[in-house]
Design a protein around this motif. Structure first.
Motif, PDB file in Angstrom:
ATOM      1  N   PHE A   1       0.809  -1.216   0.000  1.00 45.60           N
ATOM      2  CA  PHE A   1       0.000   0.000   0.000  1.00 45.60           C
ATOM      3  C   PHE A   1       0.844   1.267   0.000  1.00 45.60           C
ATOM      4  O   PHE A   1       0.319   2.350  -0.244  1.00 45.60           O
ATOM      5  CB  PHE A   1      -0.982  -0.011   1.176  1.00 45.60           C
ATOM      6  CG  PHE A   1      -2.128  -0.950   0.958  1.00 45.60           C
ATOM      7  CD1 PHE A   1      -3.304  -0.501   0.377  1.00 45.60           C
ATOM      8  CD2 PHE A   1      -2.029  -2.278   1.296  1.00 45.60           C
ATOM      9  CE1 PHE A   1      -4.359  -1.363   0.147  1.00 45.60           C
ATOM     10  CE2 PHE A   1      -3.078  -3.151   1.071  1.00 45.60           C
ATOM     11  CZ  PHE A   1      -4.247  -2.692   0.501  1.00 45.60           C
ATOM     12  N   ASP A   2       2.147   1.143   0.248  1.00 44.24           N
ATOM     13  CA  ASP A   2       3.034   2.310   0.160  1.00 44.24           C
ATOM     14  C   ASP A   2       2.922   2.966  -1.207  1.00 44.24           C
ATOM     15  O   ASP A   2       2.926   4.188  -1.322  1.00 44.24           O
ATOM     16  CB  ASP A   2       4.495   1.912   0.388  1.00 44.24           C
ATOM     17  CG  ASP A   2       4.786   1.464   1.793  1.00 44.24           C
ATOM     18  OD1 ASP A   2       3.901   1.597   2.652  1.00 44.24           O
ATOM     19  OD2 ASP A   2       5.899   0.983   2.031  1.00 44.24           O
ATOM     20  N   ILE A   3       2.832   2.172  -2.238  1.00 42.41           N
ATOM     21  CA  ILE A   3       2.747   2.690  -3.600  1.00 42.41           C
ATOM     22  C   ILE A   3       1.483   3.513  -3.765  1.00 42.41           C
ATOM     23  O   ILE A   3       1.522   4.634  -4.290  1.00 42.41           O
ATOM     24  CB  ILE A   3       2.794   1.520  -4.608  1.00 42.41           C
ATOM     25  CG1 ILE A   3       4.148   0.818  -4.518  1.00 42.41           C
ATOM     26  CG2 ILE A   3       2.495   2.002  -6.023  1.00 42.41           C
ATOM     27  CD1 ILE A   3       4.215  -0.508  -5.213  1.00 42.41           C
ATOM     28  N   PHE A   4       0.360   2.991  -3.313  1.00 40.52           N
ATOM     29  CA  PHE A   4      -0.894   3.730  -3.412  1.00 40.52           C
ATOM     30  C   PHE A   4      -0.840   5.032  -2.617  1.00 40.52           C
ATOM     31  O   PHE A   4      -1.310   6.069  -3.081  1.00 40.52           O
ATOM     32  CB  PHE A   4      -2.064   2.884  -2.892  1.00 40.52           C
ATOM     33  CG  PHE A   4      -2.305   1.607  -3.645  1.00 40.52           C
ATOM     34  CD1 PHE A   4      -2.185   1.541  -5.024  1.00 40.52           C
ATOM     35  CD2 PHE A   4      -2.661   0.457  -2.971  1.00 40.52           C
ATOM     36  CE1 PHE A   4      -2.430   0.361  -5.713  1.00 40.52           C
ATOM     37  CE2 PHE A   4      -2.915  -0.723  -3.643  1.00 40.52           C
ATOM     38  CZ  PHE A   4      -2.794  -0.777  -5.016  1.00 40.52           C
ATOM     39  N   VAL A   5      -0.288   4.980  -1.427  1.00 39.88           N
ATOM     40  CA  VAL A   5      -0.226   6.171  -0.574  1.00 39.88           C
ATOM     41  C   VAL A   5       0.683   7.235  -1.187  1.00 39.88           C
ATOM     42  O   VAL A   5       0.321   8.413  -1.229  1.00 39.88           O
ATOM     43  CB  VAL A   5       0.230   5.807   0.858  1.00 39.88           C
ATOM     44  CG1 VAL A   5       0.486   7.052   1.679  1.00 39.88           C
ATOM     45  CG2 VAL A   5      -0.817   4.931   1.530  1.00 39.88           C
ATOM     46  N   LEU A   6       1.849   6.843  -1.675  1.00 37.02           N
ATOM     47  CA  LEU A   6       2.766   7.816  -2.274  1.00 37.02           C
ATOM     48  C   LEU A   6       2.142   8.486  -3.489  1.00 37.02           C
ATOM     49  O   LEU A   6       2.174   9.706  -3.626  1.00 37.02           O
ATOM     50  CB  LEU A   6       4.084   7.153  -2.655  1.00 37.02           C
ATOM     51  CG  LEU A   6       4.994   6.770  -1.500  1.00 37.02           C
ATOM     52  CD1 LEU A   6       6.196   5.986  -2.015  1.00 37.02           C
ATOM     53  CD2 LEU A   6       5.454   7.988  -0.737  1.00 37.02           C
ATOM     54  N   TYR A   7       1.589   7.688  -4.398  1.00 41.81           N
ATOM     55  CA  TYR A   7       0.967   8.273  -5.588  1.00 41.81           C
ATOM     56  C   TYR A   7      -0.271   9.092  -5.235  1.00 41.81           C
ATOM     57  O   TYR A   7      -0.485  10.174  -5.759  1.00 41.81           O
ATOM     58  CB  TYR A   7       0.566   7.190  -6.587  1.00 41.81           C
ATOM     59  CG  TYR A   7       1.643   6.812  -7.557  1.00 41.81           C
ATOM     60  CD1 TYR A   7       2.250   7.758  -8.371  1.00 41.81           C
ATOM     61  CD2 TYR A   7       2.059   5.497  -7.671  1.00 41.81           C
ATOM     62  CE1 TYR A   7       3.239   7.400  -9.267  1.00 41.81           C
ATOM     63  CE2 TYR A   7       3.044   5.129  -8.570  1.00 41.81           C
ATOM     64  CZ  TYR A   7       3.623   6.094  -9.363  1.00 41.81           C
ATOM     65  OH  TYR A   7       4.594   5.741 -10.242  1.00 41.81           O
ATOM     66  N   GLY A   8      -1.098   8.567  -4.375  1.00 43.31           N
ATOM     67  CA  GLY A   8      -2.389   9.191  -4.114  1.00 43.31           C
ATOM     68  C   GLY A   8      -2.377  10.400  -3.217  1.00 43.31           C
ATOM     69  O   GLY A   8      -3.205  11.294  -3.369  1.00 43.31           O
ATOM     70  N   TYR A   9      -1.432  10.451  -2.271  1.00 40.67           N
ATOM     71  CA  TYR A   9      -1.546  11.484  -1.241  1.00 40.67           C
ATOM     72  C   TYR A   9      -0.302  12.317  -0.983  1.00 40.67           C
ATOM     73  O   TYR A   9      -0.362  13.266  -0.212  1.00 40.67           O
ATOM     74  CB  TYR A   9      -2.003  10.844   0.079  1.00 40.67           C
ATOM     75  CG  TYR A   9      -3.426  10.367  -0.022  1.00 40.67           C
ATOM     76  CD1 TYR A   9      -4.481  11.240   0.206  1.00 40.67           C
ATOM     77  CD2 TYR A   9      -3.725   9.061  -0.383  1.00 40.67           C
ATOM     78  CE1 TYR A   9      -5.790  10.820   0.101  1.00 40.67           C
ATOM     79  CE2 TYR A   9      -5.023   8.629  -0.503  1.00 40.67           C
ATOM     80  CZ  TYR A   9      -6.058   9.516  -0.260  1.00 40.67           C
ATOM     81  OH  TYR A   9      -7.354   9.101  -0.379  1.00 40.67           O
ATOM     82  N   LEU A  10       0.818  12.008  -1.607  1.00 35.05           N
ATOM     83  CA  LEU A  10       2.023  12.795  -1.345  1.00 35.05           C
ATOM     84  C   LEU A  10       1.924  14.185  -1.952  1.00 35.05           C
ATOM     85  O   LEU A  10       2.358  15.167  -1.363  1.00 35.05           O
ATOM     86  CB  LEU A  10       3.265  12.062  -1.854  1.00 35.05           C
ATOM     87  CG  LEU A  10       4.592  12.669  -1.458  1.00 35.05           C
ATOM     88  CD1 LEU A  10       4.732  12.717   0.062  1.00 35.05           C
ATOM     89  CD2 LEU A  10       5.732  11.886  -2.063  1.00 35.05           C
ATOM     90  N   GLY A  11       1.367  14.261  -3.150  1.00 31.56           N
ATOM     91  CA  GLY A  11       1.142  15.562  -3.764  1.00 31.56           C
ATOM     92  C   GLY A  11       2.352  16.175  -4.439  1.00 31.56           C
ATOM     93  O   GLY A  11       2.365  17.381  -4.699  1.00 31.56           O
ATOM     94  N   VAL A  12       3.381  15.389  -4.709  1.00 32.16           N
ATOM     95  CA  VAL A  12       4.542  15.890  -5.440  1.00 32.16           C
ATOM     96  C   VAL A  12       4.865  14.922  -6.574  1.00 32.16           C
ATOM     97  O   VAL A  12       4.571  13.734  -6.498  1.00 32.16           O
ATOM     98  CB  VAL A  12       5.799  16.061  -4.538  1.00 32.16           C
ATOM     99  CG1 VAL A  12       5.566  17.099  -3.467  1.00 32.16           C
ATOM    100  CG2 VAL A  12       6.218  14.755  -3.918  1.00 32.16           C
ATOM    101  N   ASP A  13       5.464  15.455  -7.629  1.00 31.55           N
ATOM    102  CA  ASP A  13       5.902  14.625  -8.744  1.00 31.55           C
ATOM    103  C   ASP A  13       7.207  13.946  -8.336  1.00 31.55           C
ATOM    104  O   ASP A  13       8.141  14.610  -7.889  1.00 31.55           O
ATOM    105  CB  ASP A  13       6.115  15.500  -9.982  1.00 31.55           C
ATOM    106  CG  ASP A  13       6.453  14.693 -11.208  1.00 31.55           C
ATOM    107  OD1 ASP A  13       5.916  13.580 -11.357  1.00 31.55           O
ATOM    108  OD2 ASP A  13       7.263  15.182 -12.017  1.00 31.55           O
ATOM    109  N   PHE A  14       7.272  12.634  -8.454  1.00 29.52           N
ATOM    110  CA  PHE A  14       8.484  11.923  -8.037  1.00 29.52           C
ATOM    111  C   PHE A  14       8.816  10.827  -9.029  1.00 29.52           C
ATOM    112  O   PHE A  14       8.019  10.455  -9.879  1.00 29.52           O
ATOM    113  CB  PHE A  14       8.336  11.358  -6.618  1.00 29.52           C
ATOM    114  CG  PHE A  14       7.258  10.320  -6.475  1.00 29.52           C
ATOM    115  CD1 PHE A  14       7.552   8.981  -6.632  1.00 29.52           C
ATOM    116  CD2 PHE A  14       5.961  10.679  -6.167  1.00 29.52           C
ATOM    117  CE1 PHE A  14       6.574   8.018  -6.495  1.00 29.52           C
ATOM    118  CE2 PHE A  14       4.970   9.722  -6.030  1.00 29.52           C
ATOM    119  CZ  PHE A  14       5.277   8.399  -6.200  1.00 29.52           C
ATOM    120  N   ARG A  15      10.017  10.315  -8.922  1.00 30.13           N
ATOM    121  CA  ARG A  15      10.505   9.219  -9.763  1.00 30.13           C
ATOM    122  C   ARG A  15      10.935   8.064  -8.867  1.00 30.13           C
ATOM    123  O   ARG A  15      11.348   8.266  -7.733  1.00 30.13           O
ATOM    124  CB  ARG A  15      11.709   9.652 -10.605  1.00 30.13           C
ATOM    125  CG  ARG A  15      11.436  10.807 -11.524  1.00 30.13           C
ATOM    126  CD  ARG A  15      10.493  10.396 -12.643  1.00 30.13           C
ATOM    127  NE  ARG A  15      10.227  11.488 -13.547  1.00 30.13           N
ATOM    128  CZ  ARG A  15       9.173  12.288 -13.478  1.00 30.13           C
ATOM    129  NH1 ARG A  15       8.301  12.147 -12.516  1.00 30.13           N
ATOM    130  NH2 ARG A  15       8.988  13.236 -14.363  1.00 30.13           N
TER     131      ARG A  15
END
Length: 111
Positions: A84-98
């Motif tokens: 679920f880390d993947i879902f949380v990072l994409y869904g709620y971090l709010g920054v563009d990342f690689r």
């Protein structure tokens, strides 16, 4: 209760995640030639991640996002206690990342 969780997982959650991934993945592939990567990510990855979390019943509370400064580089580390880390990072971090991955993973066709 354990039987209910098992049935929900395999009969509802997994099919919903699979269909959502296929649909939004196709939209992503269609948009990539026409829009910048960060915009495509916001239009496809963010809704994908939030829907997957919604299907699973996971609620996310983010603390400290106000400390992220625009234009500043950061190293974001996920401990991967679950997928679920993947879902949380994409869904709620709010920054563009690689993503950074080890070289051996490039030999896997899906990744």
């Amino acid at each position: 209760m354990r039987l209910f969780f098992f049935l929900y997982s395999w009969l509802v959650f997994v099919p919903l995640v699979a269909v959502t991934t296929l649909l939004l993945g196709a939209v992503c592939l269609l948009l990539v030639p026409f829009l910048p990567a960060d915009q495509v990510s916001r239009l496809t990855a963010v809704p994908w991640a939030r829907l997957c979390l919604l299907y699973s019943g996971v609620r996310v509370n983010v603390h400290g996002r106000e400390h992220l400064e625009p234009g500043q580089s950061y190293v974001i580390v996920a401990n991967h206690l679950s997928q679920f880390d993947i879902f949380v990072l994409y869904g709620y971090l709010g920054v563009d990342f690689r993503w950074v991955m080890k070289h051996e993973l490039r030999q896997m066709p899906v990744i």
